[in-house]
Every structure is written in C-alpha cells, then in structure tokens.
Scaffold this active site. Structure first.
Site, PDB file in Angstrom:
ATOM      1  N   ASN A  98       1.004  -1.137  -0.072  1.00 15.71           N
ATOM      2  CA  ASN A  98      -0.016  -0.007  -0.050  1.00 15.71           C
ATOM      3  C   ASN A  98       0.827   1.098  -0.073  1.00 15.71           C
ATOM      4  OD1 ASN A  98      -1.900   1.794   0.399  1.00 15.71           O
ATOM      5  ND2 ASN A  98      -2.826   0.963   2.209  1.00 15.71           N
ATOM      6  N   GLY A  99       0.666   2.045  -0.965  1.00 11.67           N
ATOM      7  CA  GLY A  99       1.549   3.449  -0.902  1.00 11.67           C
ATOM      8  C   GLY A  99       2.124   3.499  -2.265  1.00 11.67           C
ATOM      9  N   GLU A 500     -19.970  21.713   0.797  1.00 12.49           N
ATOM     10  CA  GLU A 500     -20.104  20.311   1.080  1.00 12.49           C
ATOM     11  C   GLU A 500     -20.937  19.789   0.601  1.00 12.49           C
ATOM     12  OE1 GLU A 500     -18.367  18.075   2.356  1.00 12.49           O
ATOM     13  OE2 GLU A 500     -20.040  16.617   3.125  1.00 12.49           O
ATOM     14  N   LYS A 504     -20.633  16.582  -2.062  1.00 14.00           N
ATOM     15  CA  LYS A 504     -21.307  15.170  -1.877  1.00 14.00           C
ATOM     16  C   LYS A 504     -21.970  14.851  -3.232  1.00 14.00           C
ATOM     17  CE  LYS A 504     -20.641  13.888   2.144  1.00 14.00           C
ATOM     18  NZ  LYS A 504     -19.200  14.108   1.662  1.00 14.00           N
ATOM     19  N   GLU A 507     -19.181  13.466  -5.608  1.00 15.02           N
ATOM     20  CA  GLU A 507     -18.516  12.326  -5.365  1.00 15.02           C
ATOM     21  C   GLU A 507     -19.670  11.161  -5.638  1.00 15.02           C
ATOM     22  OE1 GLU A 507     -16.624  12.313  -1.802  1.00 15.02           O
ATOM     23  OE2 GLU A 507     -18.368  12.848  -0.843  1.00 15.02           O
TER      24      GLU A 507
HETATM   25  C1  AGP Z   1     -16.007  13.072   2.032  1.00 14.11           C
HETATM   26  O1  AGP Z   1     -17.023  12.765   1.504  1.00 14.11           O
HETATM   27  C2  AGP Z   1     -14.517  12.638   1.149  1.00 14.11           C
HETATM   28  N1  AGP Z   1     -14.528  11.443   0.561  1.00 14.11           N
HETATM   29  C3  AGP Z   1     -13.230  13.276   1.402  1.00 14.11           C
HETATM   30  O2  AGP Z   1     -13.369  14.684   0.816  1.00 14.11           O
HETATM   31  C4  AGP Z   1     -12.558  13.323   2.733  1.00 14.11           C
HETATM   32  O3  AGP Z   1     -13.197  14.280   3.535  1.00 14.11           O
HETATM   33  C5  AGP Z   1     -11.078  13.435   2.600  1.00 14.11           C
HETATM   34  O4  AGP Z   1     -10.594  12.669   1.919  1.00 14.11           O
HETATM   35  C6  AGP Z   1     -10.612  13.801   4.060  1.00 14.11           C
HETATM   36  O5  AGP Z   1     -10.642  12.579   4.679  1.00 14.11           O
HETATM   37  P1  AGP Z   1     -10.325  12.593   6.529  1.00 14.11           P
HETATM   38  O6  AGP Z   1     -11.194  13.444   7.123  1.00 14.11           O
HETATM   39  O7  AGP Z   1     -10.191  11.291   6.714  1.00 14.11           O
HETATM   40  O8  AGP Z   1      -8.795  13.255   6.458  1.00 14.11           O
END
Ligand code: AGP
Length: 627
Positions: A98-99, A500, A504, A507
């Site tokens: 992973n990475g 936000e 939503k 995505e």
């Molecule tokens: C939210 O619906 C997302 N899929 C994404 O933006 C998320 O909030 C972002 O990747 C940050 O994640 P975290 O809060 O785990 O750091």
C-alpha cells in the site's frame, strides 16, 4: 486506498482474508487478490473488479496452510487489471503493498539491467523483485525486508511471505497504516482495525519504520535496524456489529441516520451540564510538548484553558469534507473568540511555505486520521513550533498519535466513502472549541456561553426532525437527477455547507455541482443559470438572511429552479422557490449541522436513483494515504 490483510492461525486464511478485505472495501479499490499457503507454496488468486469476482474464483479452491496475505488495490501505477493486482510474486516471495514507491523508474531500470522481467506495470512488483534478490543472500525474510527498506523512497507499507519460511509473515510500515490483531493462537495484520475486530480486540499499532515479524502465532515488533521494541497492546471497545448495515440499504444512509447520536456522542464528554459550560475534557493541551521551546509562555502555562488563552492565531488544516468543517470553524472561532483563523487545504499548506508565527495553534481535522497530506501538514506545524490539536474519529490513528492535543469525533465507524456523521460531529466539536476559546480569552459571558451550549445540546433532537426529508428526496430524486448541474449557495457560516453539498453530489451522483458564496453569484456563476440549472439556496433566518434573499431573487429572475432551505414556515422563501424545505429554528452557530442533512440526502437519493454505488463511489477512497 489499498487494503491489506494477512492472517496466521487455525481458521481458514481464505475466509479471514476475504472477510477482512470486505470490511476494508470502504477504502476504495479496483481489483483484489490473495496468496495462501498450500502444499509448501503460496498459491496466488487475483481478480479485477469487485471482491465478489475474487470470491467466485476462490470457491472450491483448497488451501491447506495456516498463513496467507490479501489485498484490495486502488490503482496508482498501471491500470486496474488482474495482472496489476496484488499479491505480486517473484521466486517464492509474495508481497502486498500500500502506498507509492517514488524512485520507481530508477529501481525498474536497475532491475531490468540485471535481467529482471516484469509481469505487471506496478511499482509494487519491483519491491517483490528486490526482496527475492535480497532473500537469496540472507536466506531470511526479515533480514531481506531490512535490506530492501533503504532502497525505497516514498510512502509504503508491505506484507511479505516466502515459501522457504512458511510460518513467517513480515510487515513493514512507512506511511499507510498497519495494525496487528493479537488473538488466541492467531494473528491478523491489516490496514485498519475494522478487518480485525471480528477476531480480536487486542491491537498493536505499528509506527513508521517499524517491522513486525509474525512467526506462527507469536509476533515481535522491531525497528528497521532490527532492535526489538516494547509495543503496548491496546484493547478496543469496538465490536464487529458496529460495522454492519443494520437493515439500511447502504452504509451511507445508516450513517446519515446515526448523525443525531454522533453529535450527542461528540458533545457528551465536553459539557458540564450543572454549570452549563464547556470543559474540553481530556483534550491534553496541558501535557508538556517538547517542541514548544519557541513559545515559552505557552510552555509555562498550567492547563489547556491558560494555554489556549495565549493563542494569537489559529490555522485549520484538512482535506475534502473535513476542510469544509474547518471553514465552519473559522466563522465560529473568529466571531466568538475573536482570534484570526486561516484555513488551508492540507496539500496546499504543506507546500506553500506558510508563515506560522509564535503562539499559533494548528488544528488538523481528519476523520480517518491517516490522510497523507494532513499528516504532512501536522508534521510541518510541529517543526515550526506551533501547538497542535487534532480532531479525528479514528483513535490511535497516525494524526491522533502525532498531535499534541486531541478531540474525538466519537462518531463510531464511518464506512461510506462519503463522509457524513464524522462531518456533523466535527461541527459540534468546533462549536465547543470556539466557545471554550472564547471563554478562555474572555470573549463571551457565561450567559452567552449557556445560550450557545443550549442550542448545541438541542441539535440532536432537531436533526431527527430534519431526517424526515429522507422520504421527500427519495421521491424527488427522479426529477432532480435530470438537471444539467446544481449550484449550491449560502452566506456566512453556511457557505462551507454549500460547498460540502456540492462535493457530496459530485462524489456520489457524478453530477457537476458548485458551492458558492451567494454574494459571489453576480461575479460569474449567474451566467450559468437557466431552467436546466438547479439552485440550492441555504437561507436560514440569520444575520445574512436579507442579503441571501436578494441573491435568490436574482437567481429566480434568470430562470433557475430553486430549492431553498429556511427557518420554519417562511412564506417569502416559499414564494420564490420551486421547493421549500423548512429547518427548525436554531442559533446561527448550529444551523450548519441542520442544513447539511438535506444536502446529504439529496446527493444520496439522486446517486441511488442513478444506480451508482453509493458506499463506494468510483475512483474514490475512504482513507487517502498517498498524496
Ligand atoms: C468526503 O466525503 C470525502 N470522501 C473526502 O473529501 C474526505 O473528507 C477527505 O479525503 C478527508 O478525509 P479525512 O477526514 O479522513 O482526512
């Protein structure tokens, strides 16, 4: 991002690994695979697409051994396909990764010139080649992993097994999370405790540059130099039920419904109900912080309130939805505590050479606690001598472990890739934090604090009422999905909620959407408006209401179809809008918590109606552990 599971024990490794990978599905993936011991060799089965494809291929496959590794891949190098899926296998060494290996080109050239042949386009396969070469010399997998680590640049966590040591699994962490579950006669290694909790609640968290050596049912953790480390074993209070759908069609819908409880759980530890005051219990800012040498006054102060009262600037850093929660925090902190706040997207902050003056507090927000950019921003802030405070959902995650002070969302496991309950919990926490900071700096009176706290304590019940829009959006989804795009607009503390809402919809429904400050409309976006454009206007009755109303008139005059969200039975909004959704009357500070719910439901139902995978939207991952 990729998910990793390894297992040694008496159960069938195939079942434990598949179950674990299933529980890591939320991280996002495009292919999957396992390598499991059978008759002295690690038999590899891989499939492109969903885990069900892998499960089909595994049906009836006999595996006699007790050891295996598995992986869900989220493509970085090389397209999603079976040949690029993990595990990668070279001369008896099987590996999942992973990475990202940043010096990939260099290693590939070097391996190619020494005669290596590649069967995938991935950076991960190169690590398997390096390990196979190393193990020829060391004849020991642990030593081989130690030998390979200095050759790799980037962020990478791996699990490796080797046919000549069929009881041995080696795990190494540098970046993406790895945790060990220590059961009775069995060990599970995974990217997240969710893959482990069905088997044991005894957890060991690996830190960067630590190697875990699993030998049969025993394990040891070592530094990359091979020194043995004494690692605490944590007992989790989660159980496997917390990660089931509980009758809901999707995790996301379940999590939307869990929001009132999530807010109540976020608030509960931090409110003194007798005195009606915020106490920020256990935040830990009073613990001496060895990097505060540049901020003597802060170092000397005795407790959290005293320390925070000396803060002269706040930075709030995060990504995605957490970033929008951070922007709400800016409105609250500046208005209530009168401290200047800068908000920044973590991937920008970490590279823009930010000026962090003395007496700065850097707040990082991350549901997962593993977001690579946010973690890097936190480390930068610490190097600059700032006080740091994390707001995380996952306890003992990397960000939680590295920050000086901690606030917990207490939302429970959030599985849907689209964040919902963690967002509202964070909004509740930033409410509390702003009030606490305001009190510490003498910015508000006890009466004002009481009024805001009462408003916050009332929100879970008010949220329940707003959830009734679920049915309305389920019915309206068919009509709403036909729009060319959606413009979300609001002012003040609700402006981040507009963004936000747009995120939503993007995505989940893959529809174009923008979140705008309503006052910006005439500076460009007004040109987009016609009858094919849906406008969602967040307009609760607050200090911005009159101005928002004028913006609504402007949008309507251009033919835009409007859904407005307002307070109570608002006749003006009803007249101007195609659809009006009423929100309960509340303080301006908590309106964002109420207003975001209809926007989540809108995105959920439109996406579901379009037939999209709501819990695992395409191309996205829950835990973004690479930059
Ligand atoms: C939210 O619906 C997302 N899929 C994404 O933006 C998320 O909030 C972002 O990747 C940050 O994640 P975290 O809060 O785990 O750091």
């Amino acid at each position: 991002m990729c998910g990793i599971v390894g297992y040694y024990g008496p159960r069938a490794p195939k079942d434990v690994i598949l179950d674990g990978l299933k529980r890591l599905e939320y991280r996002g993936y495009d292919s999957a695979g396992v390598a499991i011991l059978h008759d002295g060799e690690f038999k590899r089965v891989r499939a492109s697409g969903k885990l069900s494809e892998l499960a089909k291929k595994l049906e009836g496959e006999p595996f006699g051994g007790r050891l295996g590794i598995g992986h869900t891949r989220w493509a970085t190098h090389g397209v999603p396909s079976e040949r690029n899926a993990h595990p990668h296998k070279v001369e008896g060494v099987s590996l999942v990764h992973n990475g990202i290996i940043e010096n990939y080109q260099e290693i590939r050239e070097e391996l190619r010139s020494s005669g290596a042949e590649f069967t995938s386009d991935t950076d991960s396969e190169l690590v398997a080649h390096l390990l196979a070469r190393e193990v020829r010399g060391t004849n020991d997998l642990f030593a081989a992993v130690q030998g390979v680590i200095p050759k790799l640049k980037g962020a990478y966590s791996i699990l490796a097994v080797w046919e000549k040591q069929p009881e041995v699994l080696v795990a190494f962490k540098n970046g993406p999370p790895l945790v060990l579950g220590v059961g009775d006669g069995e060990i599970v290694v995974a990217s997240d405790v969710q893959a482990i909790v069905s088997y044991t609640n005894k957890i060991v968290y690996l830190e960067d540059f630590e190697i875990a050596l699993v030998q049969g049912a025993s394990y040891g953790v070592y530094s990359d130099k091979g020194e043995p480390l004494r690692k605490p074993v944590h007992t989790l209070n989660w159980n496997a039920d917390a990660v089931e759908k509980a009758g809901f069609r999707h995790f996301m819908l379940k999590e939307i419904y869990e929001q009132p409880r999530a807010v109540a759980q976020a608030i509960a530890p931090h409110v003194d109900l007798d005195r009606m005051t915020v106490r920020l219990a256990g935040v830990g800012m009073d613990v001496p912080y060895d990097r505060l040498e540049a901020v003597d006054a802060l170092k000397d102060s005795e407790n959290t309130a005293e320390r925070l009262s000396l803060v002269e600037r706040v930075f709030v850093i995060a990504c995605g939805t957490s970033f929008y929660a951070g922007q709400v925090a800016k409105y609250l902190i500046e208005s209530l505590a009168k401290v200047p706040v800068e908000t920044d997207i973590a991937s920008e902050f970490r590279y823009r050479e930010p000026v962090i003056p003395p007496r700065s507090l850097v707040v990082v927000i991350s549901q997962s606690g593993e977001t690579a950019d946010t973690l890097a921003a936190l480390r930068l802030a610490k190097r600059a001598g700032a006080m740091t405070l994390s707001i995380c959902n996952v306890r003992r995650s990397s960000i939680d472990r590295e920050a000086q002070g901690h606030l917990y969302m207490n939302s429970g496991a959030e599985i849907g890739v689209a964040s919902t309950k963690a967002f509202v919990s964070t909004l509740a926490l930033v409410n509390l934090f702003s009030l606490f900071l305001a009190r510490a700096r003498g910015g508000i009176t006890a009466d004002q604090e009481r009024r805001h706290l009462e408003a916050l304590l009332a929100t879970p019940a008010q949220m329940e009422a707003v959830l009734s829009y679920d049915k309305w959006f389920a019915e309206a989804a068919e009509r709403l999905k036909g729009y060319r795009g959606v413009l979300y607009m609001a002012r003040g503390v609700n402006f981040p909620i507009a963004m936000e809402g747009a995120l939503k919809l993007k995505e989940l429904a893959y529809m174009h959407a923008e979140g705008y400050a309503a006052g910006e409309m005439k500076h460009g976006p007004l040109a987009l408006i016609d009858e094919r454009m849906l406008i969602v206007m967040v307009a609760p009755t607050d200090q911005h209401y009159e101005k928002t109303l004028s913006n609504l008139e402007e949008a309507r005059a251009r033919g835009g179809h409007i859904i407005s969200l307002g307070t109570g039975d608002n006749q003006e909004l009803k007249r101007l809008s195609r659809y009006y959704l009423s929100l309960p009357k509340a303080e301006w500070t908590v309106n964002p918590i109420l207003a975001v719910i209809p926007l989540q439901l809108l995105a959920y139902h439109v996406a579901d109606n379009l037939g999209h995978d709501v819990d695992q939207p395409r191309n996205l991952a829950k835990s973004v552990t690479v930059e």
